[in-house]
Design an enzyme around this catalytic site. Sequence first.
Site, PDB file in Angstrom:
ATOM      1  N   ASP A  68       0.814  -1.205   0.000  1.00  0.00           N
ATOM      2  CA  ASP A  68       0.000   0.000   0.000  1.00  0.00           C
ATOM      3  C   ASP A  68       0.857   1.268   0.000  1.00  0.00           C
ATOM      4  OD1 ASP A  68      -2.324   1.448   0.078  1.00  0.00           O
ATOM      5  OD2 ASP A  68      -2.395   1.507   2.258  1.00  0.00           O
ATOM      6  N   HIS A 276      29.534  -1.129  -6.408  1.00  0.00           N
ATOM      7  CA  HIS A 276      28.290  -0.504  -5.939  1.00  0.00           C
ATOM      8  C   HIS A 276      27.767  -1.299  -4.743  1.00  0.00           C
ATOM      9  CE1 HIS A 276      27.157   2.028  -9.753  1.00  0.00           C
ATOM     10  NE2 HIS A 276      28.227   2.456  -9.121  1.00  0.00           N
ATOM     11  N   ASP A 293      31.126   6.268  -0.987  1.00  0.00           N
ATOM     12  CA  ASP A 293      30.737   6.956  -2.217  1.00  0.00           C
ATOM     13  C   ASP A 293      29.321   7.450  -1.951  1.00  0.00           C
ATOM     14  OD1 ASP A 293      29.930   7.702  -4.756  1.00  0.00           O
ATOM     15  OD2 ASP A 293      30.772   5.939  -5.754  1.00  0.00           O
ATOM     16  N   ASP A 304      28.403  13.831  -6.481  1.00  0.00           N
ATOM     17  CA  ASP A 304      28.877  12.436  -6.485  1.00  0.00           C
ATOM     18  C   ASP A 304      30.328  12.435  -5.997  1.00  0.00           C
ATOM     19  OD1 ASP A 304      29.378   9.788  -7.015  1.00  0.00           O
ATOM     20  OD2 ASP A 304      29.071   9.934  -9.186  1.00  0.00           O
ATOM     21  N   HIS A 383      35.903  -0.123 -13.636  1.00  0.00           N
ATOM     22  CA  HIS A 383      34.832   0.808 -14.011  1.00  0.00           C
ATOM     23  C   HIS A 383      35.373   2.003 -14.792  1.00  0.00           C
ATOM     24  CE1 HIS A 383      36.068   3.616 -10.815  1.00  0.00           C
ATOM     25  NE2 HIS A 383      36.093   2.600  -9.968  1.00  0.00           N
ATOM     26  N   HIS A 387      32.005  10.517 -15.561  1.00  0.00           N
ATOM     27  CA  HIS A 387      30.688  10.630 -16.192  1.00  0.00           C
ATOM     28  C   HIS A 387      30.133  12.021 -15.932  1.00  0.00           C
ATOM     29  CE1 HIS A 387      28.758  10.157 -12.213  1.00  0.00           C
ATOM     30  NE2 HIS A 387      29.662   9.223 -11.978  1.00  0.00           N
ATOM     31  N   HIS A 394      24.275  10.118 -13.196  1.00  0.00           N
ATOM     32  CA  HIS A 394      24.919   9.791 -14.479  1.00  0.00           C
ATOM     33  C   HIS A 394      24.108  10.584 -15.493  1.00  0.00           C
ATOM     34  CE1 HIS A 394      26.813   5.737 -13.040  1.00  0.00           C
ATOM     35  NE2 HIS A 394      27.198   6.767 -12.328  1.00  0.00           N
ATOM     36  N   GLU A 423      37.044   9.775 -11.078  1.00  0.00           N
ATOM     37  CA  GLU A 423      36.917   8.799 -10.002  1.00  0.00           C
ATOM     38  C   GLU A 423      37.698   7.509 -10.228  1.00  0.00           C
ATOM     39  OE1 GLU A 423      33.042   6.828  -9.882  1.00  0.00           O
ATOM     40  OE2 GLU A 423      32.288   8.290 -11.309  1.00  0.00           O
ATOM     41  N   TYR A 427      41.055  -1.841  -6.733  1.00  0.00           N
ATOM     42  CA  TYR A 427      40.295  -2.802  -5.927  1.00  0.00           C
ATOM     43  C   TYR A 427      40.992  -4.152  -5.992  1.00  0.00           C
ATOM     44  CZ  TYR A 427      37.184   0.989  -7.191  1.00  0.00           C
ATOM     45  OH  TYR A 427      36.673   2.239  -7.423  1.00  0.00           O
ATOM     46  N   ARG A 445      38.751   4.283  -3.778  1.00  0.00           N
ATOM     47  CA  ARG A 445      38.282   5.157  -4.866  1.00  0.00           C
ATOM     48  C   ARG A 445      38.328   6.576  -4.335  1.00  0.00           C
ATOM     49  NH1 ARG A 445      34.195   2.529  -6.255  1.00  0.00           N
ATOM     50  NH2 ARG A 445      32.368   3.481  -5.283  1.00  0.00           N
ATOM     51  N   GLU A 447      36.825  10.316  -5.631  1.00  0.00           N
ATOM     52  CA  GLU A 447      35.946  10.871  -6.668  1.00  0.00           C
ATOM     53  C   GLU A 447      35.590  12.308  -6.340  1.00  0.00           C
ATOM     54  OE1 GLU A 447      32.085   8.931  -6.983  1.00  0.00           O
ATOM     55  OE2 GLU A 447      31.846   9.718  -9.020  1.00  0.00           O
TER      56      GLU A 447
HETATM   57  N1  GLY Z   1      28.068   6.809  -7.304  1.00  0.00           N
HETATM   58  C1  GLY Z   1      28.036   6.173  -8.549  1.00  0.00           C
HETATM   59  C2  GLY Z   1      29.185   6.558  -9.355  1.00  0.00           C
HETATM   60  O1  GLY Z   1      30.210   6.920  -8.820  1.00  0.00           O
HETATM   61  O2  GLY Z   1      29.139   6.589 -10.550  1.00  0.00           O
HETATM   62 MN    MN Z   2      30.490   8.711 -10.120  1.00  0.00          MN
HETATM   63 MN    MN Z   3      30.228   7.932  -6.966  1.00  0.00          MN
END
Ligand code: GLY
Ligand code: MN
Ligand code: MN
Length: 482
Positions: A68, A276, A293, A304, A383, A387, A394, A423, A427, A445, A447
């Site tokens: 609901d 992720h 992140d 981001d 990765h 972006h 994104h 970024e 890893y 990472r 970023e």
């Molecule tokens: N937080 C997702 C990325 O770094 O693209």
């Molecule tokens: Mn990102």
């Molecule tokens: Mn990110």
Amino acid sequence: MRSALALLLAAPALVAQSPVPPGGWHHVRLPASFFAGNRARLLQAIKAMGPGTIAVLKSMPVQPANGDGDRAYRQDSDFYYFTGVEEENSVALLDGDTGKYTLLVQPRDPRMETWTGPRLGVEGAKALGADEAFTFNEGETGKGDSPADKELQKTLRAAKRIVFMDNLDMPFRDRVLDVAYPKGTTNWGGGDKILVDGRAMSAEMRSIKQPAEIEMIKKAVEVSIEGHLAAMKGSPRFTNEGQVAGAFEGTVRSLGARFLAYETIAGAGNDGCTLHYPFNDQPIAPGSLILMDAGAELGFYTSDITRTWPANGTFSPEQRKLYDLVLKAQDAGIAEMKPGNPHIASMYAAGRIISDGLVDLGILKGDKDEVFKKMEWKRFLPHGVSHWIGLDVHDAGSYGQGDAIYRRGGSRKLEPGMLLTMEPGIYIPKGAEGVDPKWQGIGIRIEDDILVTKDGPVNLSARLPRKAEDVERLVREGLKKR
Ligand code: GLY
Ligand code: MN
Ligand code: MN
């Protein structure tokens, strides 16, 4: 008053003073003129396609959460960009011939408004710039016989060319397609209408940010920085990843972020190697790194940011070597973010540094040129490293054409007003074959959010410490408060 000497000798503040007001930036929004300007540009583009062209935009469908309940409603980014309307069950029509802007919205309904708050109705829609506005029946967008339904059907039928910003609202898509392609006709023949993908047009418009958008993203970034600082300073007290994510999310929400730009990723130790990582619920082992992140969304604009720090305030020698490598790669990538440079240049600059560094550390073996060319380093950095960001984390906007984006000539050239992340990461999960165990269980990472200007890249998130010593000092500040 302090003497000039005392001022000179004072240690510089580790983090520059926050521009976020103490109460935060609740309910900041871009002005109506911003949305009107976007519509004017869209109108110009559809006019240029020829007579009889209309644009059709639809709000984001409501996402059910369970029996609901619905998920918090967040407007479709394109719909927002051209209308400023935040409500569900809304449709926007723009007529290329006359320039008329029509909004079809939910009816005012005291009973429904008791549950979810006031609605725009016809008056509210006109106040947002609509020349005309009509209402649907409750819960309907296009299939009934309400004034809005009739207007929609009439407009679709009269058009020769329909620029449709399809957002995967399937019932609404069917309603448009039923008119565009009656009785099984297609874009290639039979019908008397042409259907055009409006998403591609909006993506190009959105890829260069206007000054007002840049200011909003700066606010989102500043709020996110406060969230990261709370998580980093709090981490000596934290025993579980959930507290790291909670410190970030509690802070950004209290400073005005109604939404997160994406689900927070807060992984300790080996969990940092899951790109992720969705769980954020494991204990933080002593000596581990924390990778967070996390980004706030403010006034519909995203940020981001990723930082990686030692939970106890001191990097181990192995952690430090890998951290410094990622930081060096990030700096090299950011330096490439100049007008005229291809977007992909930052990936190659950062990748080369990571690749060579992994060979120097003995993690990758062989000739440096070969290791780089054969992309062996991608095993530890699987990765992309950059972006667009904007209304979507994104964000819309092409990166070039097909596979050609990996070649300098095919990758999109950067222009002032573009906003993008840098970024890189490394890893090395537990059990990584052929890698000395001392490197395993480390995920890093870093970023940041970069604005391309005519004078070069500007790191909007630079206030949040990145250098290893600064990161350690910041975390240790939290240690003192135990
Ligand atoms: N937080 C997702 C990325 O770094 O693209
Ligand atoms: Mn990102
Ligand atoms: Mn990110």
